[in-house]
Scaffold this motif. Structure first.
Motif, PDB file in Angstrom:
ATOM      1  N   PRO A   1       6.130 -14.395  -0.823  1.00 21.10           N
ATOM      2  CA  PRO A   1       7.014 -14.087  -1.402  1.00 21.10           C
ATOM      3  C   PRO A   1       6.882 -13.077  -2.805  1.00 21.10           C
ATOM      4  N   PHE A   2       5.794 -13.177  -3.540  1.00 21.81           N
ATOM      5  CA  PHE A   2       5.605 -12.444  -4.749  1.00 21.81           C
ATOM      6  C   PHE A   2       4.641 -11.235  -4.515  1.00 21.81           C
ATOM      7  N   VAL A   3       4.045 -11.007  -3.337  1.00 20.54           N
ATOM      8  CA  VAL A   3       3.057 -10.046  -3.433  1.00 20.54           C
ATOM      9  C   VAL A   3       3.392  -8.710  -3.644  1.00 20.54           C
ATOM     10  N   GLY A   4       2.660  -8.118  -4.366  1.00 19.97           N
ATOM     11  CA  GLY A   4       3.172  -6.421  -4.751  1.00 19.97           C
ATOM     12  C   GLY A   4       2.093  -5.858  -4.415  1.00 19.97           C
ATOM     13  N   THR A   5       2.060  -4.354  -4.761  1.00 16.15           N
ATOM     14  CA  THR A   5       1.031  -3.583  -4.353  1.00 16.15           C
ATOM     15  C   THR A   5      -0.369  -3.520  -5.271  1.00 16.15           C
TER      16      THR A   5
ATOM     17  N   VAL B   1      -2.267  -6.359  -8.297  1.00 23.27           N
ATOM     18  CA  VAL B   1      -2.305  -7.757  -9.000  1.00 23.27           C
ATOM     19  C   VAL B   1      -0.932  -7.840 -10.117  1.00 23.27           C
ATOM     20  N   GLN B   2      -0.948  -6.833 -10.723  1.00 26.38           N
ATOM     21  CA  GLN B   2      -0.151  -6.767 -11.918  1.00 26.38           C
ATOM     22  C   GLN B   2       1.250  -7.004 -11.398  1.00 26.38           C
ATOM     23  N   GLU B   3       1.431  -6.060 -10.292  1.00 27.05           N
ATOM     24  CA  GLU B   3       2.869  -6.191  -9.751  1.00 27.05           C
ATOM     25  C   GLU B   3       3.170  -7.691  -9.391  1.00 27.05           C
TER      26      GLU B   3
ATOM     27  N   THR C   1      -4.279 -15.490  -6.725  1.00 27.45           N
ATOM     28  CA  THR C   1      -3.037 -14.622  -7.168  1.00 27.45           C
ATOM     29  C   THR C   1      -1.811 -14.736  -6.643  1.00 27.45           C
ATOM     30  N   ASP C   2      -1.733 -14.948  -5.351  1.00 26.98           N
ATOM     31  CA  ASP C   2      -0.450 -15.042  -4.565  1.00 26.98           C
ATOM     32  C   ASP C   2       0.258 -16.106  -4.820  1.00 26.98           C
TER      33      ASP C   2
ATOM     34  N   ASN D   1       6.212 -10.023 -10.443  1.00 20.23           N
ATOM     35  CA  ASN D   1       6.997 -10.449  -9.604  1.00 20.23           C
ATOM     36  C   ASN D   1       7.271 -12.173  -9.910  1.00 20.23           C
ATOM     37  N   ILE D   2       6.171 -12.778 -10.013  1.00 22.73           N
ATOM     38  CA  ILE D   2       6.183 -14.050 -10.268  1.00 22.73           C
ATOM     39  C   ILE D   2       6.915 -14.513 -11.688  1.00 22.73           C
TER      40      ILE D   2
END
Ligand code: ADP
Ligand code: MG
Length: 327
Positions: free
Chosen positions: A232-236, A238-240, A197-198, A244-245
């Motif tokens: 850099p892209f981690v959200g709350t 997986v969708q977020e 993911t990240d 971000n990516i």
């Protein structure tokens, strides 16, 4: 979480190995250490000692069946890529291979310094200076440059798959885990949904063709993490994170970047580019000013020592034998 263009899937894998796969008992030849070095979805890695030499290795136990599917072809490919990468000092060495009824065991060079992931967390033991990070990143890219020159994409570059050789600050980097790697084909485009993911590049999310640039994106993510201890892209969710990516929602204004050089930020910006064709190549990365600074006086086994970075890897073997650096 993997979808592949199954009809073509095998054209991206090597289908044979040079290493002979032993069917004798691994346990007759090795003493296994009870503690795991690491564990993924389909593999366990454990320290072991070869009985006849007393040498220490890392044994990667790979299941031949995964979710009811025969994964032997993928393991054969992983072995073949490790064989191909043998001349590169920044890629883990394969020593020998065993096979049992249900698993294949890769006996690998033991890499003692742990994952660079440990340098990417705020509560890390030892903070590395930017100079030390430059050195590690240069080595990572030298390894990736070697792979790309040989038309291999790693596709799972992340701080858990990059290990440190020793325990001091002059340690070297070794890339591991070729389980998702693929060989690129000139005739068909590789499209696959996979990775972690990240670290995943936008073209993977969009199911667009994968190329060597896909690894460069991951290098950008890794650099960001090494320098700031944040993803850099981690959200709350997986969708977020995916949003971000795909929107390149990344910023360098955080406190953790106040002491980071402008060159470092510029370097990351050359790698985190949405369109893979506009992203820096491994060769471009090696000639970026950020990686040109300091510590070139001795090579630490650097594959590009003695030649200017970015020059063709055809010089590689020549250079390596010419180098008399004993560091
Ligand atoms: P997986 O495909 O399950 O992710 P890896 O090859 O990444 O398998 O190995 C899992 C973990 O084991 C790595 O993240 C690392 O921490 C550790 N590891 C792998 N290879 C070695 C090695 N040669 N020496 C020391 N530790 C290793
Ligand atoms: Mg791994």
């Amino acid at each position: 979480r993997r979808r592949s263009n199954s009809k073509n899937a095998h054209s991206f894998l090597f289908d044979s190995t040079q290493t002979s796969i032993k069917t004798a008992s691994f346990y007759d030849a090795y003493l296994l250490d009870p503690t795991d070095l690491g564990r993924g979805k389909f593999a366990v890695v454990r320290k072991c000692t070869e009985k006849c030499t007393g040498r220490v290795y890392a044994a990667k136990f790979l299941k031949k069946r995964r979710r009811g599917k025969d994964s032997r072809p993928e393991i054969i490919h992983e072995i073949a890529v490790l064989e191909l990468a043998k001349p590169c000092p920044h890629i883990v060495d394969l020593y020998e291979v065993y096979e049992t009824g249900h698993e294949i065991i890769l006996v690998l060079e033991y890499i003692a310094g742990g994952e660079i992931f440990n340098l990417c967390v705020p509560e890390r033991d030892e903070a590395f200076s930017e100079n030390q990070i430059v050195r590690l990143v240069r080595q990572i890219i030298e390894g990736v440059y070697f792979l790309h020159q040989n038309n291999i994409v790693h596709l799972d570059l992340k701080p858990q798959n990059i290990l440190l050789s020793g325990v001091d600050s002059a340690e070297d980097v070794k890339i591991v885990d070729f389980g998702l790697s693929r060989k690129l084909s000139e005739t068909i485009a590789l499209r696959e949904i996979m990775g972690t993911t990240d670290y995943v590049a936008p073209e993977i999310l969009n199911y667009e063709p994968i190329s060597t640039s896909t690894d460069i994106w991951s290098i950008g993510v890794i650099c960001y993490m090494l320098l700031s201890c944040e993803a850099p892209f981690v959200g709350t969710s997986v969708q977020e994170t995916y949003l971000n990516i795909s929107q390149l929602n990344v910023d360098f204004s955080d406190d953790s970047f106040t002491s980071v050089s402008q060159e470092a930020i510029d370097f990351i910006k050359c790698t985190l580019v949405l369109n893979p064709r506009d992203r820096a190549t491994a060769g471009d990365c090696l000639s970026h000013p950020w990686l040109q600074q300091a510590e070139i006086s001795h090579c630490h086994g650097s594959i590009l020592c003695g030649i200017q970075s970015g020059q063709a890897a055809t010089n590689y073997k020549k250079t390596k034998t010419r180098c008399d650096c004993n560091q």
